[in-house]
Design a protein around this motif. Structure first.
Motif, PDB file in Angstrom:
ATOM      1  N   ILE A 120      13.550 -21.502  -6.279  1.00 17.10           N
ATOM      2  CA  ILE A 120      13.350 -20.531  -4.923  1.00 17.10           C
ATOM      3  C   ILE A 120      11.605 -20.773  -4.875  1.00 17.10           C
ATOM      4  O   ILE A 120      10.689 -20.006  -6.516  1.00 17.10           O
ATOM      5  N   PRO A 121      11.437 -21.103  -3.851  1.00 20.24           N
ATOM      6  CA  PRO A 121       9.995 -21.239  -3.751  1.00 20.24           C
ATOM      7  C   PRO A 121      10.297 -19.587  -2.565  1.00 20.24           C
ATOM      8  O   PRO A 121      10.437 -19.064  -1.858  1.00 20.24           O
ATOM      9  N   GLY A 122       8.372 -18.872  -3.342  1.00 14.51           N
ATOM     10  CA  GLY A 122       8.227 -17.878  -2.252  1.00 14.51           C
ATOM     11  C   GLY A 122       6.453 -17.134  -1.950  1.00 14.51           C
ATOM     12  O   GLY A 122       5.618 -18.220  -2.390  1.00 14.51           O
ATOM     13  N   TYR A 123       6.391 -16.137  -1.413  1.00 11.60           N
ATOM     14  CA  TYR A 123       4.730 -15.976  -1.074  1.00 11.60           C
ATOM     15  C   TYR A 123       5.016 -14.361  -1.745  1.00 11.60           C
ATOM     16  O   TYR A 123       5.837 -13.540  -1.589  1.00 11.60           O
ATOM     17  N   ASN A 124       3.762 -13.565  -1.816  1.00  6.26           N
ATOM     18  CA  ASN A 124       3.929 -12.410  -2.612  1.00  6.26           C
ATOM     19  C   ASN A 124       2.458 -12.487  -2.118  1.00  6.26           C
ATOM     20  O   ASN A 124       1.653 -12.508  -2.091  1.00  6.26           O
ATOM     21  N   TYR A 125       2.821 -11.016  -1.835  1.00  6.21           N
ATOM     22  CA  TYR A 125       1.498 -10.166  -0.973  1.00  6.21           C
ATOM     23  C   TYR A 125       1.339  -8.424  -2.469  1.00  6.21           C
ATOM     24  O   TYR A 125       2.639  -7.399  -2.726  1.00  6.21           O
ATOM     25  N   TYR A 126       0.443  -9.190  -3.235  1.00  2.00           N
ATOM     26  CA  TYR A 126      -0.081  -7.618  -4.002  1.00  2.00           C
ATOM     27  C   TYR A 126      -0.736  -5.814  -3.273  1.00  2.00           C
ATOM     28  O   TYR A 126      -1.951  -6.704  -3.025  1.00  2.00           O
ATOM     29  N   PHE A 127      -0.028  -5.532  -3.420  1.00  2.00           N
ATOM     30  CA  PHE A 127       0.075  -4.465  -2.461  1.00  2.00           C
ATOM     31  C   PHE A 127      -0.651  -3.183  -3.131  1.00  2.00           C
ATOM     32  O   PHE A 127      -1.418  -2.154  -2.026  1.00  2.00           O
ATOM     33  N   PHE A 128      -0.716  -2.768  -4.246  1.00  2.00           N
ATOM     34  CA  PHE A 128      -0.884  -2.183  -4.914  1.00  2.00           C
ATOM     35  C   PHE A 128      -1.551  -2.104  -6.062  1.00  2.00           C
ATOM     36  O   PHE A 128      -0.895  -3.161  -7.154  1.00  2.00           O
ATOM     37  N   ASN A 129      -2.764  -1.296  -7.153  1.00  2.21           N
ATOM     38  CA  ASN A 129      -3.122  -1.526  -7.888  1.00  2.21           C
ATOM     39  C   ASN A 129      -3.306  -0.513  -8.840  1.00  2.21           C
ATOM     40  O   ASN A 129      -4.176   0.369  -8.362  1.00  2.21           O
ATOM     41  N   SER A 130      -3.462   0.296 -10.020  1.00  2.00           N
ATOM     42  CA  SER A 130      -2.738   1.212 -10.725  1.00  2.00           C
ATOM     43  C   SER A 130      -4.716   1.152 -10.715  1.00  2.00           C
ATOM     44  O   SER A 130      -5.346   0.388 -11.548  1.00  2.00           O
ATOM     45  N   ARG A 131      -5.523   2.435 -10.262  1.00  2.79           N
ATOM     46  CA  ARG A 131      -6.889   2.688 -10.521  1.00  2.79           C
ATOM     47  C   ARG A 131      -6.870   3.074 -12.272  1.00  2.79           C
ATOM     48  O   ARG A 131      -8.127   3.084 -12.521  1.00  2.79           O
ATOM     49  N   LYS A 132      -5.727   3.770 -12.845  1.00  2.00           N
ATOM     50  CA  LYS A 132      -5.868   4.543 -13.563  1.00  2.00           C
ATOM     51  C   LYS A 132      -5.289   2.981 -14.218  1.00  2.00           C
ATOM     52  O   LYS A 132      -6.051   3.493 -16.000  1.00  2.00           O
ATOM     53  N   LYS A 133      -4.979   2.285 -14.406  1.00  2.00           N
ATOM     54  CA  LYS A 133      -4.000   1.475 -15.414  1.00  2.00           C
ATOM     55  C   LYS A 133      -3.970   0.100 -14.949  1.00  2.00           C
ATOM     56  O   LYS A 133      -3.459  -0.533 -13.303  1.00  2.00           O
ATOM     57  N   ALA A 134      -4.949  -0.902 -14.952  1.00  2.00           N
ATOM     58  CA  ALA A 134      -5.753  -1.868 -13.597  1.00  2.00           C
ATOM     59  C   ALA A 134      -4.659  -2.867 -14.420  1.00  2.00           C
ATOM     60  O   ALA A 134      -4.509  -3.689 -13.570  1.00  2.00           O
ATOM     61  N   ASN A 135      -4.286  -3.081 -15.639  1.00  2.00           N
ATOM     62  CA  ASN A 135      -3.378  -4.169 -15.705  1.00  2.00           C
ATOM     63  C   ASN A 135      -2.167  -3.866 -14.834  1.00  2.00           C
ATOM     64  O   ASN A 135      -1.048  -4.617 -15.162  1.00  2.00           O
TER      65      ASN A 135
END
Length: 234
Positions: free
Chosen positions: A115-130
């Motif tokens: 299963i190959p795939g493409y991922n887009y990270y659209f949100f990163n928590s400002r309070k929890k950067a991890n």
């Protein structure tokens, strides 16, 4: 031919549009990208190995690499023994002619899902950067080999048979990743796929549903997969 290519063209267009418009909504900081490579082990196959009513011996691993600040490509491999069971069919219950007898079938299914795939990270928590969320597109190339071993109790004859199935599906998924420390992380991903190609090597054989899925439609044209992975970033 054009009808077969239509889903692939549609998926390509979707990825391009997604790539152009999503950066404007992203909250991922450009300098927040520390690691570009990720290796993962999927815990879902391990659960089925230990607790499912089917006999399974399979494993799932994945490699992911960032290609831009917000985008990554990945390749997931799930392989092994997906099912193994015994089926006995009885004949001549009324003891006519030579009496009642049975034919026992020992059945096993081995194979893999690539299963190959493409991922887009659209949100990163400002309070929890991890903590971050992503969406993406994927394709599922699967291969199953179904093997039969027969035993006739009347003649004591043993014989075998087999066939294989090749199937391709496309779909969309959404995931969540939570990092612990600098390198370790846990990831949860769920995906819905649809079939675009299916080939069975022998005529008259029954199609095999996706055995890595938690849900499959009655016609096997749609299936849903959820993965729980632990990984190492470097």
């Amino acid at each position: 031919m054009s009808q077969k290519l239509f889903p692939i063209k549609y998926l390509t267009t979707l990825i391009i549009v997604f790539g152009f418009f999503c950066p404007s909504f992203s909250q991922v900081k450009p300098d927040s990208l520390i690691h570009k490579n990720f290796v993962k082990i999927d815990l879902a196959p391990l659960y089925y190995d230990l607790f499912d009513n089917r006999v399974q011996i399979r494993t799932g691993v994945e490699y992911e690499r960032y290609v831009f600040n917000h985008s990554s490509i990945s390749c997931y491999l799930d392989m092994g023994l997906y099912d193994k069971y015994k089926f006995i069919k009885y004949y001549n219950f009324f003891n006519e002619n030579q009496g009642m007898y049975s034919i026992q079938q020992n059945i096993s299914i081995i194979g893999f899902h690539l299963i190959p795939g493409y991922n887009y990270y659209f949100f990163n928590s400002r309070k929890k950067a991890n903590r971050c969320f992503y969406a993406g597109a994927l394709m599922d190339f699967s291969y199953y080999q179904k093997e039969f071993e027969y035993f006739n109790s009347q003649t004591s004859e043993k014989y075998s048979d087999s066939y294989n199935q090749k199937k391709t599906g496309i779909g969309l998924g959404i995931g969540y990743k939570n990092q612990y420390g600098k390198h370790l992380f846990v990831e949860l991903k769920t995906s819905l796929l649809t079939r675009i190609f299916n080939y069975i090597s022998a005529t008259g054989r029954t199609s095999i549903k996706s055995l890595d899925a938690q849900w499959t439609s009655t016609n096997y044209n749609f299936w849903w997969i959820t993965n729980l992975k632990i990984g190492y970033a470097f």
